[in-house]
Design an enzyme around this catalytic site. Structure first.
Site, short mmCIF file in Angstrom:
data_model
loop_
_atom_site.label_atom_id
_atom_site.label_comp_id
_atom_site.label_asym_id
_atom_site.label_seq_id
_atom_site.Cartn_x
_atom_site.Cartn_y
_atom_site.Cartn_z
N ASP A 48 -2.21 11.53 -4.66
CA ASP A 48 -1.49 12.50 -3.86
C ASP A 48 -1.11 13.76 -4.75
O ASP A 48 -0.57 14.72 -4.40
CB ASP A 48 -0.04 11.87 -3.37
N SER A 49 -1.88 13.55 -6.12
CA SER A 49 -2.06 14.80 -6.93
C SER A 49 -2.69 16.02 -6.43
O SER A 49 -2.63 17.04 -6.69
CB SER A 49 -2.73 14.49 -8.18
N ASP A 87 -3.57 6.76 -2.26
CA ASP A 87 -2.12 6.86 -2.47
C ASP A 87 -1.28 6.76 -1.42
O ASP A 87 -1.70 7.54 -0.28
CB ASP A 87 -1.63 8.21 -3.39
N LYS A 116 -1.98 2.53 -3.15
CA LYS A 116 -1.24 2.54 -4.20
C LYS A 116 0.27 2.95 -4.26
O LYS A 116 0.54 4.00 -3.22
CB LYS A 116 -1.69 3.32 -5.40
N GLU A 118 4.11 4.19 -5.64
CA GLU A 118 4.85 4.22 -7.06
C GLU A 118 6.36 3.63 -7.22
O GLU A 118 6.98 3.50 -6.07
CB GLU A 118 5.12 5.76 -6.96
N GLU A 185 1.79 4.93 -16.25
CA GLU A 185 1.64 6.63 -16.77
C GLU A 185 2.63 7.05 -17.76
O GLU A 185 3.91 6.70 -17.50
CB GLU A 185 1.91 7.54 -15.20
#
Ligand code: KIV
Length: 268
Positions: A48-49, A87, A116, A118, A185
């Site tokens: 999602d970057s 993501d 994924k 978070e 991260e």
């Protein structure tokens, strides 16, 4: 065309167990998926970057599930052998387990092989429900960009003993829930190395030192293309390479040979 067999979760786990490093990059479209797959990148992360590097937002928060489904489908069409993770964007798994399942199914139907999520603690039961339904899940701990406001900006996580213990606990909970991979991260290198040794699944680092099972970078950072200053742990692989394919091959080679990241240069 490269001759490798399509990557599987089983194979990635074998690589982790054998200490064979895993090279992962973010990817958002079909052509780059083809180039990176041919260059030997093991895992393509539809991150999602893309909210920042493609859409020009200051954070990943505005990215929608529709955006992610679109880009996951593009990447899946261009890829042949790499493992594809998508993501789950902000808001697509926070509301209820039912909506998390619905949104994860959309990403899998678009061509992702794993999703994924978070965060730790509250995400473990959601991860478990997805895994029970046959959806492979990757966790993401440490600095989690969707929580950038709650975390007070871009900062290393897990430095103090209590924060490190909490990360260890969250990682264990995700493993019990059945996650097949974990991204860490911006956490201290020693903690990342310890988790990598302890956990049975691949631990992929970004700003977490060389002791992980593998590394991930945002594609544009790896290519030295950015509007703002890039984080300290980034290396521009276009330096010394005359093509994107060459830079990607260099990234793969450097990750596999433990030449990236360089913990001393990158200050871990
Ligand atoms: O969205 C993304 O690019 C990511 C990486 C930073 C791991 O989640």
């Amino acid at each position: 065309m490269n001759s490798r067999k399509p990557l599987t979760m089983h194979r990635l786990r074998e690589m982790h167990a054998a200490g064979e490093k895993i090279a992962m990059l973010t990817c958002y479209d079909a052509l780059f998926a083809h180039v990176l797959d041919e260059a030997g990148v093991d895992v393509l992360l539809v991150g999602d970057s893309l909210g920042m590097v493609l859409q020009g937002h200051p954070t990943t928060l505005p990215v929608t599930i529709d955006d992610m489904v679109y880009h996951a489908a593009c990447v899946a069409r261009g890829n042949r052998t790499a493992w594809v993770i998508a993501d789950m964007p902000f808001g697509s798994y926070q509301e209820s387990t039912e909506s998390a399942i619905h949104n994860a199914v959309r990403l899998m139907q678009a061509g992702a092989q794993m999703v994924k999520l978070e965060g730790g603690g509250w995400t473990a039961p959601i991860a478990q429900r997805l895994v029970e339904r046959g959806i492979p899940v990757c966790g993401h701990l440490g600095f989690t960009p969707q929580s950038v406001h709650a975390l007070g900006g871009y900062r290393v996580q897990g430095r103090e003993d209590t924060a490190a213990d909490s990360l260890r606990r969250q990682a264990e909970e995700l493993i019990v829930a059945g996650v097949g991979m974990l991204v860490v991260e911006m956490i201290p290198a020693a903690l990342a190395r310890e988790l990598t040794k302890r956990l049975a699944v691949p631990v992929i680092g970004i700003g977490a030192g060389v002791g992980c099972s593998g590394q991930v970078l945002v594609l544009h950072d790896m290519l030295g293309v950015s509007v703002d200053r890039t984080p300290r742990f980034v290396r521009n692989f276009m330096a010394g390479n005359s093509s994107i394919a060459g830079a990607a091959r260099q990234y793969v080679a450097d990750v596999k040979a433990n030449r990236f990241p360089d913990d001393e240069v990158h200050g871990f």
